[in-house]
Motif scaffolding. Structure first.
Motif, PDB file in Angstrom:
ATOM      1  N   ARG A 271       0.919  -1.218  -0.050  1.00  0.00           N
ATOM      2  CA  ARG A 271      -0.044   0.033   0.020  1.00  0.00           C
ATOM      3  C   ARG A 271       0.846   1.160  -0.037  1.00  0.00           C
ATOM      4  NH1 ARG A 271      -4.190   0.244   4.897  1.00  0.00           N
ATOM      5  NH2 ARG A 271      -2.265   0.215   5.864  1.00  0.00           N
ATOM      6  N   GLU A 272       0.453   2.222  -0.797  1.00  0.00           N
ATOM      7  CA  GLU A 272       1.126   3.397  -0.758  1.00  0.00           C
ATOM      8  C   GLU A 272       0.241   4.748  -0.814  1.00  0.00           C
ATOM      9  OE1 GLU A 272       3.058   4.522  -4.519  1.00  0.00           O
ATOM     10  OE2 GLU A 272       1.393   4.231  -5.624  1.00  0.00           O
ATOM     11  N   ALA A 273       0.759   5.721  -0.004  1.00  0.00           N
ATOM     12  CA  ALA A 273       0.175   7.009   0.269  1.00  0.00           C
ATOM     13  C   ALA A 273       0.010   7.777  -1.297  1.00  0.00           C
ATOM     14  CB  ALA A 273       0.626   7.815   1.204  1.00  0.00           C
ATOM     15  N   VAL A 274      -0.968   8.024  -1.627  1.00  0.00           N
ATOM     16  CA  VAL A 274      -1.352   8.765  -2.774  1.00  0.00           C
ATOM     17  C   VAL A 274      -0.966  10.513  -2.529  1.00  0.00           C
ATOM     18  CG1 VAL A 274      -2.869   9.324  -4.604  1.00  0.00           C
ATOM     19  CG2 VAL A 274      -2.567   7.042  -3.921  1.00  0.00           C
ATOM     20  N   THR A 275      -2.169  10.732  -1.631  1.00  0.00           N
ATOM     21  CA  THR A 275      -2.405  12.370  -1.111  1.00  0.00           C
ATOM     22  C   THR A 275      -2.600  12.352   0.241  1.00  0.00           C
ATOM     23  OG1 THR A 275      -3.144  14.354  -1.874  1.00  0.00           O
ATOM     24  CG2 THR A 275      -4.654  12.493  -2.007  1.00  0.00           C
ATOM     25  N   ALA A 276      -2.462  13.477   0.798  1.00  0.00           N
ATOM     26  CA  ALA A 276      -2.894  13.718   2.092  1.00  0.00           C
ATOM     27  C   ALA A 276      -3.388  15.353   2.075  1.00  0.00           C
ATOM     28  CB  ALA A 276      -1.846  13.585   3.270  1.00  0.00           C
ATOM     29  N   ILE A 277      -4.374  15.488   2.769  1.00  0.00           N
ATOM     30  CA  ILE A 277      -4.956  16.942   2.560  1.00  0.00           C
ATOM     31  C   ILE A 277      -5.502  17.217   4.138  1.00  0.00           C
ATOM     32  CG2 ILE A 277      -7.169  16.116   1.933  1.00  0.00           C
ATOM     33  CD1 ILE A 277      -7.529  18.741   0.644  1.00  0.00           C
TER      34      ILE A 277
ATOM     35  N   SER B  19       2.560  10.489   4.724  1.00  0.00           N
ATOM     36  CA  SER B  19       2.092   9.304   3.924  1.00  0.00           C
ATOM     37  C   SER B  19       2.539   8.249   4.806  1.00  0.00           C
ATOM     38  CB  SER B  19       3.596   9.400   3.079  1.00  0.00           C
ATOM     39  OG  SER B  19       4.692   9.321   3.608  1.00  0.00           O
ATOM     40  N   GLN B  20       2.600   8.160   6.107  1.00  0.00           N
ATOM     41  CA  GLN B  20       2.606   7.301   6.854  1.00  0.00           C
ATOM     42  C   GLN B  20       1.340   6.542   7.330  1.00  0.00           C
ATOM     43  OE1 GLN B  20       4.660   7.367  10.990  1.00  0.00           O
ATOM     44  NE2 GLN B  20       6.273   6.317   9.950  1.00  0.00           N
ATOM     45  N   SER B  21       1.051   5.275   6.904  1.00  0.00           N
ATOM     46  CA  SER B  21      -0.325   4.839   7.163  1.00  0.00           C
ATOM     47  C   SER B  21      -0.737   4.879   8.381  1.00  0.00           C
ATOM     48  CB  SER B  21      -0.625   3.637   6.277  1.00  0.00           C
ATOM     49  OG  SER B  21       0.453   2.585   6.908  1.00  0.00           O
ATOM     50  N   ARG B  22       0.380   4.400   9.500  1.00  0.00           N
ATOM     51  CA  ARG B  22      -0.168   4.173  10.700  1.00  0.00           C
ATOM     52  C   ARG B  22      -0.536   5.587  11.749  1.00  0.00           C
ATOM     53  NH1 ARG B  22       5.792   2.863  13.558  1.00  0.00           N
ATOM     54  NH2 ARG B  22       6.936   4.931  13.254  1.00  0.00           N
ATOM     55  N   ARG B  23      -0.323   6.655  10.854  1.00  0.00           N
ATOM     56  CA  ARG B  23      -0.725   7.891  11.470  1.00  0.00           C
ATOM     57  C   ARG B  23      -2.406   8.264  11.230  1.00  0.00           C
ATOM     58  NH1 ARG B  23       2.934  12.704  12.048  1.00  0.00           N
ATOM     59  NH2 ARG B  23       4.801  11.646  12.764  1.00  0.00           N
ATOM     60  N   TYR B  24      -3.126   7.173  10.689  1.00  0.00           N
ATOM     61  CA  TYR B  24      -4.244   7.299  10.567  1.00  0.00           C
ATOM     62  C   TYR B  24      -5.263   6.417  11.395  1.00  0.00           C
ATOM     63  CZ  TYR B  24      -2.909   9.985   6.211  1.00  0.00           C
ATOM     64  OH  TYR B  24      -2.238  11.044   5.344  1.00  0.00           O
ATOM     65  N   HIS B  25      -6.447   6.944  11.815  1.00  0.00           N
ATOM     66  CA  HIS B  25      -7.237   6.147  12.816  1.00  0.00           C
ATOM     67  C   HIS B  25      -8.279   5.406  12.141  1.00  0.00           C
ATOM     68  CE1 HIS B  25      -5.008   9.574  14.959  1.00  0.00           C
ATOM     69  NE2 HIS B  25      -4.799   8.568  15.958  1.00  0.00           N
ATOM     70  N   TYR B  26      -8.772   5.843  11.122  1.00  0.00           N
ATOM     71  CA  TYR B  26      -9.957   5.320  10.451  1.00  0.00           C
ATOM     72  C   TYR B  26      -9.685   5.351   8.980  1.00  0.00           C
ATOM     73  CZ  TYR B  26     -11.589   7.700  14.842  1.00  0.00           C
ATOM     74  OH  TYR B  26     -11.708   8.059  16.196  1.00  0.00           O
ATOM     75  N   TRP B  27     -10.453   3.938   8.431  1.00  0.00           N
ATOM     76  CA  TRP B  27     -10.071   3.641   7.407  1.00  0.00           C
ATOM     77  C   TRP B  27     -11.486   3.301   6.537  1.00  0.00           C
ATOM     78  CZ3 TRP B  27      -5.372   3.431   4.507  1.00  0.00           C
ATOM     79  CH2 TRP B  27      -4.306   3.832   5.367  1.00  0.00           C
ATOM     80  N   GLY B  28     -11.648   3.464   5.226  1.00  0.00           N
ATOM     81  CA  GLY B  28     -12.573   3.003   4.486  1.00  0.00           C
ATOM     82  C   GLY B  28     -12.456   1.799   3.833  1.00  0.00           C
ATOM     83  N   GLN B  29     -13.491   1.163   3.341  1.00  0.00           N
ATOM     84  CA  GLN B  29     -13.201  -0.308   2.658  1.00  0.00           C
ATOM     85  C   GLN B  29     -12.642  -0.267   1.366  1.00  0.00           C
ATOM     86  OE1 GLN B  29     -14.366  -3.148   4.112  1.00  0.00           O
ATOM     87  NE2 GLN B  29     -14.750  -1.842   5.822  1.00  0.00           N
ATOM     88  N   GLY B  30     -12.485   0.935   0.741  1.00  0.00           N
ATOM     89  CA  GLY B  30     -11.620   0.946  -0.618  1.00  0.00           C
ATOM     90  C   GLY B  30     -12.726   0.693  -1.687  1.00  0.00           C
ATOM     91  N   THR B  31     -12.221   1.337  -2.755  1.00  0.00           N
ATOM     92  CA  THR B  31     -12.880   1.326  -4.292  1.00  0.00           C
ATOM     93  C   THR B  31     -11.919   1.061  -5.271  1.00  0.00           C
ATOM     94  OG1 THR B  31     -14.589   2.685  -5.503  1.00  0.00           O
ATOM     95  CG2 THR B  31     -12.587   3.842  -4.734  1.00  0.00           C
TER      96      THR B  31
END
Length: 129
Positions: free
Chosen positions: A45-51, A111-123
């Motif tokens: 998995r890679e980070a695409v963008t953050a806002i 871009s570090q995924s572990r900094r995020y607390h909530y995730w969607g299911q994906g599309t």
């Protein structure tokens, strides 16, 4: 608890465009930033963008710069990812993620995924050549 729901994925020809949406619901929890991540088959998995929730884009992966644009509609609690000039390398499952507020120092490594607390299911986004 915050729930994230993505939409807008699909099949598109190379050179085409898609607009992904991610709506946050639940709470009351303040969010600091939103991110879009993607994972292609056989790849990490890679980070695409953050806002930030205030609308400042703080990260784009190099491969999407000048093609993808992140934006946010606070009133609708929705973040968007406009993807233009798509190519086969963009084929992946795209997921949005949210980081709680406050988060001092978040912008140092958005871009570090572990900094995020909530995730969607994906599309799924599939680009045909």
């Amino acid at each position: 608890q915050v729930t994230l729901v993505e939409s807008g994925g699909g099949l598109v020809q190379a050179g085409g465009s898609l607009r992904l949406s991610c709506t946050a619901s639940g709470g009351p929890i303040k969010l600091h930033a939103m991110g879009w991540f993607r994972q292609a088959p056989g790849k990490e998995r890679e980070a695409v963008t953050a806002i930030t929730w205030r609308g400042t884009t703080i990260y784009y992966v190099d491969s999407v710069k000048d093609r993808f644009t992140a934006s946010i509609d606070n009133a609708k609690s929705t973040v968007f990812l406009q993807m233009n000039n798509l190519n086969s390398e963009d084929t992946a499952i795209y997921s949005c993620a949210a980081a709680r507020d406050p988060f001092p120092g978040f912008c140092l490594l958005p871009s570090q995924s572990r900094r995020y607390h909530y995730w969607g299911q994906g599309t799924q986004v599939t680009v045909s050549s």
